[in-house]
Design an enzyme around this catalytic site. Structure first.
Site, PDB file in Angstrom:
ATOM      1  CG  ASN A  91      -2.085  -0.985   1.047  1.00 57.29           C
ATOM      2  OD1 ASN A  91      -2.168  -1.683   0.045  1.00 57.29           O
ATOM      3  ND2 ASN A  91      -2.947  -1.059   2.042  1.00 57.29           N
ATOM      4  NE  ARG A 224      -6.563  -8.931   0.505  1.00 56.90           N
ATOM      5  CZ  ARG A 224      -6.727  -7.613   0.403  1.00 56.90           C
ATOM      6  NH1 ARG A 224      -7.143  -6.927   1.445  1.00 56.90           N
ATOM      7  NH2 ARG A 224      -6.485  -6.986  -0.732  1.00 56.90           N
ATOM      8  CB  THR A 446      44.541 -28.147 -35.782  1.00 56.32           C
ATOM      9  OG1 THR A 446      45.091 -29.416 -35.485  1.00 56.32           O
ATOM     10  CG2 THR A 446      43.067 -28.120 -35.396  1.00 56.32           C
ATOM     11  CD  GLN A 475      44.497 -33.151 -34.654  1.00 49.57           C
ATOM     12  OE1 GLN A 475      44.611 -34.023 -35.530  1.00 49.57           O
ATOM     13  NE2 GLN A 475      45.432 -32.932 -33.736  1.00 49.57           N
ATOM     14  NE  ARG A 576      40.708 -34.305 -24.337  1.00 48.38           N
ATOM     15  CZ  ARG A 576      41.497 -35.192 -24.942  1.00 48.38           C
ATOM     16  NH1 ARG A 576      42.158 -36.101 -24.229  1.00 48.38           N
ATOM     17  NH2 ARG A 576      41.628 -35.184 -26.255  1.00 48.38           N
ATOM     18  CD1 TRP A 578      44.877 -27.944 -25.749  1.00 46.75           C
ATOM     19  CD2 TRP A 578      43.610 -26.387 -26.701  1.00 46.75           C
ATOM     20  NE1 TRP A 578      45.510 -27.560 -26.902  1.00 46.75           N
ATOM     21  CE2 TRP A 578      44.759 -26.594 -27.507  1.00 46.75           C
ATOM     22  CE3 TRP A 578      42.669 -25.457 -27.105  1.00 46.75           C
ATOM     23  CZ2 TRP A 578      44.972 -25.898 -28.690  1.00 46.75           C
ATOM     24  CZ3 TRP A 578      42.882 -24.766 -28.285  1.00 46.75           C
ATOM     25  CH2 TRP A 578      44.025 -24.984 -29.066  1.00 46.75           C
TER      26      TRP A 578
END
Length: 666
Positions: A91, A224, A446, A475, A576, A578
């Protein structure tokens, strides 16, 4: 003469004070700022406000703070100082008192007014839940009082206060310290995030808001007996107006507003009006009548599944019309509202305001068209890229029609602001077959095997299949991204080992993508956020191999992703390292049975167990086994998970709600 002047002044003073005392506290607080706030009357009221404030910082509600206090009443209030019970923001409480003190302080800058204001602000900050919502009462009370409360604009009032303070608008005369300002900015952002999370979805479509929500499940809740879980035609209007007040709104905010406005248009009621009969200022009869000339109305409560208005007496039983409930609730509650009309009137102006910042929908035209059949500007993608302007100020869209484009593509560092968009993800394919042994350039071969490489900043890839077709030969990168603020949306990334290389220290965003591979098929040093992606393993191996730099705050975050595998694949690690400072987090992801109970592997680097950061939060599925994970991984708490939100990971505007770069990517 002096005697008569004294009498005149006294009469005026008494009359003015009587006017103040005869009005309501809410009206006094809301009056425009003027010299009256420097008057003795205002200062006496301010002293009352200080007395009503509890040591916790909040105020009780429904108190007529301006009414004179006897000495006994003052002593009673002093004795209550240490008791926090009843402190609330319901309120308008606490927010109203802070506003009044601010108005008086502007005229009479007394330190006790400033201290009380700041105590009130601290009370509001302390009361906020971790999820961004606020309860009705703090300290918490049992029952519906602890729900996240929009009812009677509870949260909106708080967020408006915080916004005015954050914006340094001058609306409040008291300026907090920088550390407190940082807290208010964070609280406001968390509050808006809660607002967005609680917008109700009806059959998958965003609508409006309910009056209150369970603080843990964020689901609609009742209050309520006659306030059942429902969509609110009243409170939702003020929520949307608040969202519309945000400068440079995010896509999420814009989306929430647009859907809510459409909902308000759909549920407005025409052709009726509510007629009131009053006696001595009180409503004694309320009746719904047919009136085709009446302005639109909205119901206070609507069914969650189909927006049907309903009405309820203290027995908690839903009725379909206002006439079916008793006089006490019918006349004593606001069952209809016209507040949404203000919102609908403001919406076109708001829409025009945000349009210059960029259209919210993808543009129909494209700058350049690539087509294999010769009907475009170019017949191959690389040629189109090579002919674009270097470092353009505006976005350059390259639209690629369906077809198989067997070429090695590079978006050069100077080709920033490119949007490379395919006609369809399934049929617009960029394919090449370089691999480590084919390149044969030594140990770093790669990095030359990519099918598509992005060197430029501010690039979007969308609706494409990017494939390294060399097969399982070691790769072989499909997509290599080594720049900053790159978004990959609705793409297939296909390969085996090293499918996706996320390089550099930039930020990358992957949404609605399918990414497949065998070993370390998502690898690199970038900060990358994956959302709603499918991550598919084609053999027993490792999904991620992050090489997060030691100084980077984030590495990989996967949120709401689905981890699947080929038939027969049953031993896959989440990741994992690198490099030993690798960071990878999976949140809210469905983990298939192929994910090993241990979850993570140290790549035979025992030191990585101390330096890498591998974590999970609320994952599920057969592969989610938090109790069986390696001891050096982490299960995040809810508070810790907030540190890995999309905005936290990718955002550049950490303390506000301005549009982020990843929200401008079509």
């Amino acid at each position: 003469m002096r005697f008569y002047l004294f009498i005149i002044i006294s009469v005026i003073s008494v009359h003015f004070e009587a006017q103040v005392l005869d009005t309501s506290w809410r009206t006094i607080v809301a009056r425009g700022e003027d010299a009256w706030f420097a008057s003795k009357e205002a200062q006496v009221i301010a002293d009352n406000v200080l007395l009503y404030q509890r040591d916790v910082g909040g105020w009780p509600k429904n108190i007529q703070m301006h009414k004179p206090l006897s000495q006994k009443e003052k002593e009673t209030l002093k004795a209550l100082k240490k008791r926090p019970e009843g402190c609330t923001t319901d309120n308008g409480a606490t927010v109203q008192e802070m506003l009044f003190l601010s108005k008086v302080y502007r005229q009479v800058p007394r330190e006790n007014y400033r201290i009380a204001f700041l105590k009130g602000l601290n009370y509001i900050l302390e009361a906020q839940y971790d999820n961004g919502g606020w309860p009705q009462f703090y300290p918490l009370r049992k029952g519906y009082y602890s729900h996240i409360t929009y009812n009677d604009d509870n949260m909106v009032n708080i967020l408006k206060l915080l916004k005015e303070i954050n914006d340094n608008s001058g609306y409040y005369s008291i300026r907090p310290s920088l550390p407190i300002l940082n807290k208010t900015r964070k609280a406001f952002n968390k509050g808006i995030d809660c607002v967005l999370k609680t917008q109700y979805k009806q059959n998958g479509v965003l609508t409006a808001w309910c009056a209150q929500y369970d603080r843990q499940k964020l689901l609609p809740a009742g209050a309520r007996s006659y306030e059942l879980p429902s969509l609110s035609g009243k409170e939702s209007a003020q929520i949307v107006l608040l969202l519309m007040s945000i400068e440079d709104p995010s896509d999420a905010v814009i989306n929430a507003i647009n859907h809510a406005v459409k909902w308000f248009e759909d549920v407005k009621i025409t052709g009726i009006d509510v007629k009131l009969k009053r006696h001595q200022g009180r409503i004694v009869h309320k009746e719904v009548v047919v009136d085709k000339t009446a302005l639109p109305l909205w119901a206070r409560f609507m069914e969650l599944d189909d927006n049907t208005p309903f009405f309820c007496d203290r027995d908690g039983i839903k009725r379909s019309s206002l006439a079916e409930i008793g006089d006490e609730r019918r006349n004593g509650y606001a069952w209809y509202t016209r507040e949404p009309q203000i919102l609908l009137d403001e919406y076109p102006k708001w829409k025009m305001k945000i349009l210059p910042a960029g259209e919210m929908q993808p543009k129909a035209h494209h700058n350049v068209v690539v087509s294999k059949d010769g009907t475009g500007d170019y017949s191959n993608i690389q040629e189109a890229i090579n002919h674009t302007k270097a470092f353009p100020y505006d976005k350059v869209t390259i639209f690629v029609k369906n077809g198989i484009y067997y070429e090695k593509v590079k978006i050069h560092e100077w080709n920033s602001n490119i949007i490379l968009i395919g006609e369809s993800k399934e049929h617009t394919k960029i394919i090449y077959d370089d691999h480590f042994n084919k390149i044969a350039l030594g140990r770093n071969s790669t990095f030359y095997t990519y099918t598509l490489m992005v060197e430029a900043n501010n690039v979007v890839l969308k609706n494409l299949t990017i494939e390294n077709s060399s097969g399982e030969v070691g790769q072989a990168v499909a997509l290599s991204v080594i720049s900053d603020q790159v978004a990959v949306i609705n793409c297939n990334l296909l390969g085996h080992q090293d499918t996706l290389y996320t390089s550099g220290k930039g930020k990358q965003y992957y949404q609605d993508c399918y990414i497949e591979g065998t070993t370390d098929f998502i690898f690199g040093s970038a900060t990358a956020y994956f959302e709603n992606c499918r991550i598919h393993s084609k053999k027993d191996s490792y999904i991620t191999a992050a090489s997060t730099p030691r100084e980077s705050r984030y590495g990989y975050v996967f949120n709401n992703c689905r981890l699947t595998a080929d038939e027969g694949v049953a031993k896959v690690y989440l990741g994992r390292p690198w490099r030993i400072y690798a960071q990878t987090v999976f949140m809210n992801c469905e983990l298939g049975a192929h994910i090993l109970p241990a979850g993570w592997h140290n790549w035979s680097k025992s030191e990585a167990e101390k330096t890498a950061f591998y974590a999970e939060y609320k994952n599920y599925g057969q592969g989610s086994k938090p109790d069986a994970r390696v001891s050096w991984s982490k299960q995040l708490s809810e508070r810790e998970s907030e540190l890995f939100s999309k905005k936290a990971v990718l955002g550049n505007n950490k303390d506000n709600l301005k549009r982020e770069w990843y929200e401008n990517v079509l």
